[in-house]
Design a protein around this motif. Structure first.
Motif, PDB file in Angstrom:
ATOM      1  N   ALA A 430       0.834  -1.210   0.000  1.00 35.84           N
ATOM      2  CA  ALA A 430       0.000   0.000   0.000  1.00 35.84           C
ATOM      3  C   ALA A 430       0.865   1.253   0.000  1.00 35.84           C
ATOM      4  O   ALA A 430       0.574   2.236  -0.702  1.00 35.84           O
ATOM      5  N   THR A 431       1.928   1.228   0.786  1.00 38.01           N
ATOM      6  CA  THR A 431       2.829   2.380   0.862  1.00 38.01           C
ATOM      7  C   THR A 431       3.516   2.628  -0.470  1.00 38.01           C
ATOM      8  O   THR A 431       3.681   3.783  -0.907  1.00 38.01           O
ATOM      9  N   TYR A 432       3.939   1.550  -1.131  1.00 36.17           N
ATOM     10  CA  TYR A 432       4.615   1.693  -2.432  1.00 36.17           C
ATOM     11  C   TYR A 432       3.719   2.401  -3.448  1.00 36.17           C
ATOM     12  O   TYR A 432       4.141   3.347  -4.122  1.00 36.17           O
ATOM     13  N   TYR A 433       2.486   1.933  -3.556  1.00 35.91           N
ATOM     14  CA  TYR A 433       1.580   2.528  -4.548  1.00 35.91           C
ATOM     15  C   TYR A 433       1.150   3.936  -4.154  1.00 35.91           C
ATOM     16  O   TYR A 433       0.918   4.789  -5.012  1.00 35.91           O
ATOM     17  N   ALA A 434       1.070   4.198  -2.863  1.00 26.25           N
ATOM     18  CA  ALA A 434       0.650   5.530  -2.410  1.00 26.25           C
ATOM     19  C   ALA A 434       1.736   6.580  -2.625  1.00 26.25           C
ATOM     20  O   ALA A 434       1.429   7.770  -2.732  1.00 26.25           O
ATOM     21  N   THR A 435       2.986   6.151  -2.683  1.00 28.79           N
ATOM     22  CA  THR A 435       4.098   7.113  -2.782  1.00 28.79           C
ATOM     23  C   THR A 435       4.815   7.065  -4.128  1.00 28.79           C
ATOM     24  O   THR A 435       5.791   7.797  -4.324  1.00 28.79           O
ATOM     25  N   MET A 436       4.356   6.250  -5.063  1.00 29.06           N
ATOM     26  CA  MET A 436       5.106   6.064  -6.311  1.00 29.06           C
ATOM     27  C   MET A 436       5.128   7.313  -7.186  1.00 29.06           C
ATOM     28  O   MET A 436       5.992   7.435  -8.074  1.00 29.06           O
ATOM     29  N   SER A 437       4.229   8.235  -6.965  1.00 26.87           N
ATOM     30  CA  SER A 437       4.204   9.457  -7.791  1.00 26.87           C
ATOM     31  C   SER A 437       5.128  10.545  -7.251  1.00 26.87           C
ATOM     32  O   SER A 437       5.312  11.577  -7.896  1.00 26.87           O
ATOM     33  N   ILE A 438       5.709  10.345  -6.075  1.00 30.69           N
ATOM     34  CA  ILE A 438       6.612  11.351  -5.492  1.00 30.69           C
ATOM     35  C   ILE A 438       7.965  11.254  -6.183  1.00 30.69           C
ATOM     36  O   ILE A 438       8.651  10.235  -6.091  1.00 30.69           O
ATOM     37  N   GLU A 439       8.387  12.312  -6.865  1.00 30.96           N
ATOM     38  CA  GLU A 439       9.614  12.277  -7.651  1.00 30.96           C
ATOM     39  C   GLU A 439      10.857  12.599  -6.821  1.00 30.96           C
ATOM     40  O   GLU A 439      11.934  12.059  -7.074  1.00 30.96           O
ATOM     41  N   ASN A 440      10.724  13.490  -5.857  1.00 27.57           N
ATOM     42  CA  ASN A 440      11.873  13.848  -5.018  1.00 27.57           C
ATOM     43  C   ASN A 440      12.217  12.672  -4.096  1.00 27.57           C
ATOM     44  O   ASN A 440      11.384  12.233  -3.300  1.00 27.57           O
ATOM     45  N   ILE A 441      13.438  12.147  -4.225  1.00 30.42           N
ATOM     46  CA  ILE A 441      13.773  10.924  -3.491  1.00 30.42           C
ATOM     47  C   ILE A 441      13.808  11.160  -1.976  1.00 30.42           C
ATOM     48  O   ILE A 441      13.550  10.237  -1.203  1.00 30.42           O
ATOM     49  N   TYR A 442      14.118  12.375  -1.540  1.00 29.57           N
ATOM     50  CA  TYR A 442      14.152  12.654  -0.105  1.00 29.57           C
ATOM     51  C   TYR A 442      12.744  12.658   0.474  1.00 29.57           C
ATOM     52  O   TYR A 442      12.488  12.083   1.541  1.00 29.57           O
ATOM     53  N   LEU A 443      11.821  13.305  -0.225  1.00 28.16           N
ATOM     54  CA  LEU A 443      10.426  13.291   0.215  1.00 28.16           C
ATOM     55  C   LEU A 443       9.843  11.886   0.118  1.00 28.16           C
ATOM     56  O   LEU A 443       9.058  11.458   0.973  1.00 28.16           O
ATOM     57  N   CYS A 444      10.251  11.172  -0.911  1.00 24.98           N
ATOM     58  CA  CYS A 444       9.717   9.824  -1.136  1.00 24.98           C
ATOM     59  C   CYS A 444      10.114   8.868  -0.012  1.00 24.98           C
ATOM     60  O   CYS A 444       9.268   8.152   0.530  1.00 24.98           O
ATOM     61  N   ILE A 445      11.387   8.885   0.363  1.00 23.76           N
ATOM     62  CA  ILE A 445      11.821   7.961   1.407  1.00 23.76           C
ATOM     63  C   ILE A 445      11.212   8.328   2.757  1.00 23.76           C
ATOM     64  O   ILE A 445      10.836   7.444   3.539  1.00 23.76           O
ATOM     65  N   MET A 446      11.060   9.629   3.032  1.00 19.53           N
ATOM     66  CA  MET A 446      10.430  10.044   4.288  1.00 19.53           C
ATOM     67  C   MET A 446       8.970   9.623   4.329  1.00 19.53           C
ATOM     68  O   MET A 446       8.472   9.136   5.342  1.00 19.53           O
ATOM     69  N   ALA A 447       8.287   9.823   3.202  1.00 18.51           N
ATOM     70  CA  ALA A 447       6.866   9.453   3.129  1.00 18.51           C
ATOM     71  C   ALA A 447       6.690   7.953   3.299  1.00 18.51           C
ATOM     72  O   ALA A 447       5.775   7.490   4.011  1.00 18.51           O
ATOM     73  N   LYS A 448       7.559   7.163   2.682  1.00 16.96           N
ATOM     74  CA  LYS A 448       7.462   5.712   2.790  1.00 16.96           C
ATOM     75  C   LYS A 448       7.674   5.247   4.233  1.00 16.96           C
ATOM     76  O   LYS A 448       6.926   4.399   4.754  1.00 16.96           O
ATOM     77  N   ILE A 449       8.700   5.777   4.881  1.00 18.66           N
ATOM     78  CA  ILE A 449       9.006   5.349   6.250  1.00 18.66           C
ATOM     79  C   ILE A 449       7.877   5.707   7.202  1.00 18.66           C
ATOM     80  O   ILE A 449       7.421   4.881   8.000  1.00 18.66           O
ATOM     81  N   ILE A 450       7.411   6.958   7.130  1.00 11.81           N
ATOM     82  CA  ILE A 450       6.367   7.420   8.052  1.00 11.81           C
ATOM     83  C   ILE A 450       5.059   6.665   7.824  1.00 11.81           C
ATOM     84  O   ILE A 450       4.421   6.173   8.766  1.00 11.81           O
ATOM     85  N   MET A 451       4.660   6.554   6.565  1.00  8.30           N
ATOM     86  CA  MET A 451       3.394   5.882   6.257  1.00  8.30           C
ATOM     87  C   MET A 451       3.437   4.415   6.660  1.00  8.30           C
ATOM     88  O   MET A 451       2.490   3.895   7.281  1.00  8.30           O
ATOM     89  N   ALA A 452       4.522   3.729   6.339  1.00  5.44           N
ATOM     90  CA  ALA A 452       4.620   2.309   6.659  1.00  5.44           C
ATOM     91  C   ALA A 452       4.623   2.078   8.172  1.00  5.44           C
ATOM     92  O   ALA A 452       3.949   1.169   8.672  1.00  5.44           O
ATOM     93  N   ALA A 453       5.369   2.908   8.911  1.00  3.04           N
ATOM     94  CA  ALA A 453       5.443   2.752  10.365  1.00  3.04           C
ATOM     95  C   ALA A 453       4.089   3.000  11.019  1.00  3.04           C
ATOM     96  O   ALA A 453       3.655   2.226  11.888  1.00  3.04           O
ATOM     97  N   VAL A 454       3.425   4.066  10.603  1.00  2.00           N
ATOM     98  CA  VAL A 454       2.126   4.411  11.188  1.00  2.00           C
ATOM     99  C   VAL A 454       1.094   3.325  10.877  1.00  2.00           C
ATOM    100  O   VAL A 454       0.321   2.909  11.757  1.00  2.00           O
ATOM    101  N   LEU A 455       1.078   2.859   9.641  1.00  2.00           N
ATOM    102  CA  LEU A 455       0.116   1.828   9.257  1.00  2.00           C
ATOM    103  C   LEU A 455       0.354   0.527  10.018  1.00  2.00           C
ATOM    104  O   LEU A 455      -0.590  -0.091  10.533  1.00  2.00           O
ATOM    105  N   TYR A 456       1.606   0.102  10.111  1.00  2.00           N
ATOM    106  CA  TYR A 456       1.912  -1.178  10.752  1.00  2.00           C
ATOM    107  C   TYR A 456       1.558  -1.159  12.235  1.00  2.00           C
ATOM    108  O   TYR A 456       0.839  -2.034  12.728  1.00  2.00           O
ATOM    109  N   VAL A 457       2.053  -0.139  12.936  1.00  2.00           N
ATOM    110  CA  VAL A 457       1.781  -0.056  14.372  1.00  2.00           C
ATOM    111  C   VAL A 457       0.298   0.200  14.616  1.00  2.00           C
ATOM    112  O   VAL A 457      -0.312  -0.387  15.522  1.00  2.00           O
TER     113      VAL A 457
END
Length: 478
Positions: A430-457
């Motif tokens: 879910a995180t991969y598909y939700a963030t795949m349109s983010i082109e800036n790699i710094y924003l992308c990695i932050m978005a992936k980490i935060i979204m995945a952590a919040v969703l899992y916990v």
């Protein structure tokens, strides 16, 4: 040891193991990132092709006696002393052999510079022999805090030294010095924390009396090393140093993450399981608790690393290492199950069935080597897919032995493991598909980490997961 005391020591061990391994890996990662920016894949490739020889030698010098000592509830001074002198004798003999073999190793890998490098790097296992028994004492007595401090101190000093040498232009010699210095500092520190001291009474009989058990551990560890370094061996001979370095970088990040969890589990698993080995019901409960905890932690961490592998490689190092990103993603699936495989392995040792551990490891290693050798012409990615797949399928064999030894049902193991794996897989997808349109790699990695952590916990909390509640309650009490 009563049940409450065992629970307390296990919990403390897991926390100290987790904190120390986490801190160790973070510091190692930060210093390693700087090293990767300075050095080339060829530099790392030189060290990678030598590690298989160094690690096999280290296992020969130990000969499984460290695990044998840990598995004995109350080892005697004579047993400790016998193993101590055995380690020194064997390590010195092996070093002499490898000194003369170094030119042949260099010739096999088509690199003459490996001869002096090998002779220096191989000093590490000679130095290591001086502290093996002291480390066995600390682990056997659940001195996880002390082991944690030792590892952290050794890591900071050795990595800093290696970094300085790399900056001064010593290239791969900085990596070799880092490895040797790390072992030397650990060997010094374990003497400080362990109260046991050797005597000059040279008697190998107590060690040889343990050889029936330790020899199986030795065979297991040797084939584990062959399994771990099969790629470096084949790539170094059939490909080139650059490809070996790229793969070793991907494997390094995968192992660094997996061993953070694995180290936390290993710091307590074998000694704790050994204390409850006489009661199958209690043993089964303890093992399943460890299985759930490993799954709870390792799946989101390792699948999360696979999710961010591209951004992580590009941000932390640079474009020269970009080809290792897809290798890292593939290896993370193996890393996700590595702590679980190790837990099954420790289970067989703690129950005195080192022969089972040996059989599983040797058979798996032979399957890995045979398959990879036949697939070497297809390329590195096909080889990794096979490596990951065969290791995952082998978990079914481990589970069969767990049923035979203490009646752990397959359905119970699946209930302990699969909910965490499926949840982590769904979250990462879910995180991969939700963030795949983010082109800036710094924003992308932050978005992936935060979204995945919040969703899992969040999903674990919403589902009322017992393991999450227990972890939160224990941390609050501390």
């Amino acid at each position: 040891m009563n049940e409450d005391n065992l629970k307390e020591k296990t919990a403390k061990g897991l926390i100290w193991g987790g904190l120390s391994n986490g801190a160790t890996q973070v510091i190692g990662a930060l210093l390693g990132i700087i090293m990767l920016r300075i050095l080339s894949p060829d530099d790392y490739g030189k060290i990678a092709v030598l590690l298989i020889y160094s690690n096999i030698a280290a296992n020969l010098q130990d000969s499984g006696f460290t695990s044998a000592l840990i598995n004995i509830k109350e080892p005697t001074h004579e047993q400790y002393n016998s193993v101590f002198w055995f380690n020194i004798l064997v390590s010195t003999s092996i070093y002499v052999v490898l000194w003369f073999a170094s030119p042949f190793i260099a010739d096999f890998n088509h690199d003459p510079s490996l001869t002096p490098l090998a002779r220096f790097l191989f000093l590490s296992f000679v130095i290591n022999s001086l502290g093996l028994v002291q480390r066995a004492y600390l682990v056997g007595h659940l001195k996880v805090k002390q082991n944690s401090i030792i590892g952290l101190v050794a890591l900071i000093i050795s990595n800093t030294t290696g970094l300085i040498l790399a900056l001064l232009g010593f290239a791969y010699w900085g990596l070799a010095t880092q490895s040797v210095l790390y072992i030397a500092i650990v060997s010094i520190c374990v003497w400080h924390y362990s109260p046991w001291r050797p005597s000059f009474h040279f008697d190998l009989k107590p060690a040889l009396a343990m050889f029936g058990f330790s020899s199986k551990i030795l065979a297991t560890n040797l084939f584990n090393q062959l399994n771990t370094h099969v790629f470096s061996f084949l790539l170094g001979h059939y490909y080139n140093g650059r490809m070996t370095g790229l793969y070793s970088n991907a494997r390094k990040w995968n192992d660094m993450a997996a061993y953070t969890i694995n180290g936390m589990m290993n710091s307590v698993s074998q000694p704790v399981l050994a204390h409850v080995v006489d009661n199958d019901a209690r043993y089964r409960a303890v093992f399943r608790k460890m299985l759930r905890f490993a799954s709870f932690v390792c799946f989101p961490c390792m699948l999360g690393l696979a999710l961010i592998s591209r951004e992580f490689i590009l941000i932390t190092v640079d474009e020269k290492w970009a080809e290792s990103a897809p290798m890292l993603s593939m290896l993370c699936l193996h890393g996700a199950f590595m702590p679980i495989s190790e837990l099954y392995s420790r289970m067989s040792v703690s129950r005195g069935r080192s022969g089972v551990n040996m059989f599983c490891t040797i058979t798996l290693c032979l399957l890995v080597w045979a398959g990879l050798f036949m697939m070497k012409s297809l390329g590195i990615y096909h080889m990794i897919v096979y490596f990951v797949g065969i290791n995952l399928m082998w978990l079914a064999v481990w589970q069969w032995f767990a049923w035979r030894m203490f009646r752990l049902r397959f359905i119970d193991a699946v209930k302990d493991v699969m909910p965490f794996f499926l949840l982590a897989a769904v979250v990462m997808t879910a995180t991969y598909y939700a963030t795949m349109s983010i082109e800036n790699i710094y924003l992308c990695i932050m978005a992936k980490i935060i979204m995945a952590a919040v969703l899992y916990v969040g999903l674990l909390y919403a589902s009322g997961a017992v393991i999450l509640r227990e972890a939160i309650n224990y941390v609050r009490k501390r």
